[in-house]
Motif scaffolding. Structure first.
Motif, PDB file in Angstrom:
ATOM      1  N   ASP A 224       0.831  -1.207   0.000  1.00 38.59           N
ATOM      2  CA  ASP A 224       0.000   0.000   0.000  1.00 38.59           C
ATOM      3  C   ASP A 224       0.863   1.253   0.000  1.00 38.59           C
ATOM      4  O   ASP A 224       0.728   2.124   0.835  1.00 38.59           O
ATOM      5  N   LEU A 225       1.780   1.326  -0.945  1.00 37.19           N
ATOM      6  CA  LEU A 225       2.610   2.516  -1.116  1.00 37.19           C
ATOM      7  C   LEU A 225       2.344   3.117  -2.486  1.00 37.19           C
ATOM      8  O   LEU A 225       2.072   2.400  -3.457  1.00 37.19           O
ATOM      9  N   HIS A 226       2.444   4.439  -2.558  1.00 35.19           N
ATOM     10  CA  HIS A 226       2.117   5.156  -3.783  1.00 35.19           C
ATOM     11  C   HIS A 226       3.120   6.273  -4.021  1.00 35.19           C
ATOM     12  O   HIS A 226       3.714   6.801  -3.084  1.00 35.19           O
ATOM     13  N   PHE A 227       3.291   6.631  -5.295  1.00 39.93           N
ATOM     14  CA  PHE A 227       4.121   7.777  -5.672  1.00 39.93           C
ATOM     15  C   PHE A 227       3.191   8.984  -5.763  1.00 39.93           C
ATOM     16  O   PHE A 227       2.309   9.022  -6.622  1.00 39.93           O
ATOM     17  N   ILE A 228       3.376   9.948  -4.859  1.00 38.05           N
ATOM     18  CA  ILE A 228       2.360  10.999  -4.699  1.00 38.05           C
ATOM     19  C   ILE A 228       2.718  12.313  -5.394  1.00 38.05           C
ATOM     20  O   ILE A 228       2.103  13.343  -5.130  1.00 38.05           O
ATOM     21  N   GLY A 229       3.682  12.279  -6.306  1.00 39.49           N
ATOM     22  CA  GLY A 229       4.014  13.495  -7.042  1.00 39.49           C
ATOM     23  C   GLY A 229       2.879  13.956  -7.928  1.00 39.49           C
ATOM     24  O   GLY A 229       2.126  13.144  -8.488  1.00 39.49           O
ATOM     25  N   ALA A 230       2.761  15.263  -8.107  1.00 45.31           N
ATOM     26  CA  ALA A 230       1.664  15.818  -8.902  1.00 45.31           C
ATOM     27  C   ALA A 230       1.760  15.406 -10.362  1.00 45.31           C
ATOM     28  O   ALA A 230       0.752  15.125 -11.019  1.00 45.31           O
ATOM     29  N   GLY A 231       2.984  15.376 -10.902  1.00 48.50           N
ATOM     30  CA  GLY A 231       3.155  15.020 -12.304  1.00 48.50           C
ATOM     31  C   GLY A 231       2.787  13.577 -12.577  1.00 48.50           C
ATOM     32  O   GLY A 231       2.095  13.272 -13.552  1.00 48.50           O
ATOM     33  N   ALA A 232       3.258  12.669 -11.724  1.00 46.12           N
ATOM     34  CA  ALA A 232       2.941  11.254 -11.894  1.00 46.12           C
ATOM     35  C   ALA A 232       1.453  11.007 -11.731  1.00 46.12           C
ATOM     36  O   ALA A 232       0.852  10.222 -12.471  1.00 46.12           O
TER      37      ALA A 232
END
Length: 384
Positions: A224-232
């Motif tokens: 349950d991990l996520h890449f939270i950058g706005a671009g991605a």
């Protein structure tokens, strides 16, 4: 009797000749000529997407990695707390740090070491027409380059405890780097700074996840991990891309990649999942991956938005393009007429297609927007 040609697709390509695009300086070790040609093709693809005034220096080693099994592995050089660093106390790949700084921070040192397994049955062509049992070299090395650009975690896991920035050179044995392996001092990478759990809690927030700790270890294997950058997130239909964090931690794969089950192998974002299948060909990064690179600090040329319903079984890459454009047909499409128009509707050139792919030299085109129209006698059952 003449065969009627029906409109199959209309799509737009951006031609860009900005001087800011990146260049790669690759040094090869024990590599055959066909590998060098494939690597040049791969770096040309990334050059079209990245802007950097500082050349990206790569050492590529072709060697037997059978003892520990990967198709390839990339270890980036690193820099921390340089003058123009956007985030303090996190490690940047030097290719990225140099781009942000606008000057070379690591003279006489490579930015990344890429190791490709000479025992693998690689296909070194650039047309994607693999034989039985072959792995596509271009797809694999495009993936490895992402790690060298900064798509890399400093996560480590042992006996239930997780840590960031405690990786040492011995963790990569028997591989060793051409540059001094840094003392990471317990600091995360810039990639790690964009990883958060489903509650939005960052894995580098030491108020929540002590480094090292069993709490951090639990996060690493939570799924349950996520890449939270706005671009991605924007490039993934406004959903934060899921990160590969299986219940059994895999050093070098966990946290480093997008989730395997979430991003199909056939998509551009599938380029950055931890495994590749025989016959898989991905020669163009997806929007979520390009967005993630922009989030960590790269100046990225985003592709022109293309209507997927219009495209059907067609792909064009790289987009934007600088010198050579590839038009790839899928399914049973093998022929047709491709017409190139300027944005104003002026006819530029025509091409007769008699194979599943076409390489177009567009180095003589002026900078701007172009419309490509493909007509095919084989499209009647495919167009809706």
């Amino acid at each position: 009797m003449k065969t009627k040609l029906s409109l199959l697709s209309l799509f737009v390509v951006l031609v860009s000749f900005t001087s800011a695009q990146s260049t790669f300086d690759v040094t090869f070790y024990d590599a055959p000529t066909e590998l060098e040609t494939a690597m040049d093709y791969a770096t040309d693809i990334w050059s079209g997407y990245l802007n950097s005034e500082v050349p990206i220096k790569v050492n590529l080693y072709y060697m037997n990695l059978t003892s520990f099994g990967p198709l390839g592995q990339c270890i980036p050089n690193g820099a921390i707390n340089f003058l123009s660093a956007e985030v303090s106390d996190v490690w940047y790949a030097t290719s990225l740090a140099n781009s942000i700084e606008g000057s070379e921070l690591n003279p006489d040192e490579a930015d990344m070491n890429i190791f490709m397994n000479s025992s693998v049955n690689f296909y070194f062509g650039t047309d994607g027409n693999l034989g039985t049992g072959q792995m596509d070299f271009v797809s694999v090395v495009l993936h490895e380059i992402v790690h060298g650009l900064g798509g890399v975690s400093l996560a480590k896991y042992s006996s239930g405890s997780g840590s960031l920035g405690e990786i040492t050179a011995s963790d990569f044995a028997p591989i060793s780097t051409s540059f001094p392996f840094p003392d990471l001092d317990g600091y995360p990478s810039i990639w790690d700074s964009f990883i958060a759990n489903g509650n939005g809690e960052s894995i580098i927030d030491t108020d929540i996840f002590t480094n090292p700790s069993t709490e951090l270890g639990s996060a690493f294997v939570s799924g349950d991990l996520h890449f939270i950058g706005a671009g991605a997130t924007s490039g993934n239909n406004n959903l934060s891309p899921k990160i590969f964090a299986p219940g059994s931690f895999q050093f070098g794969s966990s946290i480093h990649h997008f989730d395997e089950a979430t991003f199909p192998n056939s998509t551009g974002n599938g380029l950055f999942t931890p495994s590749i299948a025989n016959g898989q060909v991905v020669h163009e990064p997806g929007l979520a991956l390009l967005g993630a690179l922009a989030d960590i600090g790269w100046s990225v040329n985003q592709p022109v938005a293309i209507n997927e319903e219009q495209l059907g079984p067609i792909s064009v890459y790289p987009n934007p393009v600088q010198d050579q454009l590839i038009v790839q047909l899928a399914g049973h499409q093998t022929s047709g007429i491709l017409t190139v128009f300027s944005a104003e509707g002026q006819l530029i050139e025509k091409h007769l297609l008699n194979s599943p792919s076409l390489l177009i030299d567009c180095s003589h085109w002026a900078q701007g927007m172009y419309v490509l129209q493909l007509e095919s006698a084989e499209c009647n059952e495919q167009v809706r």
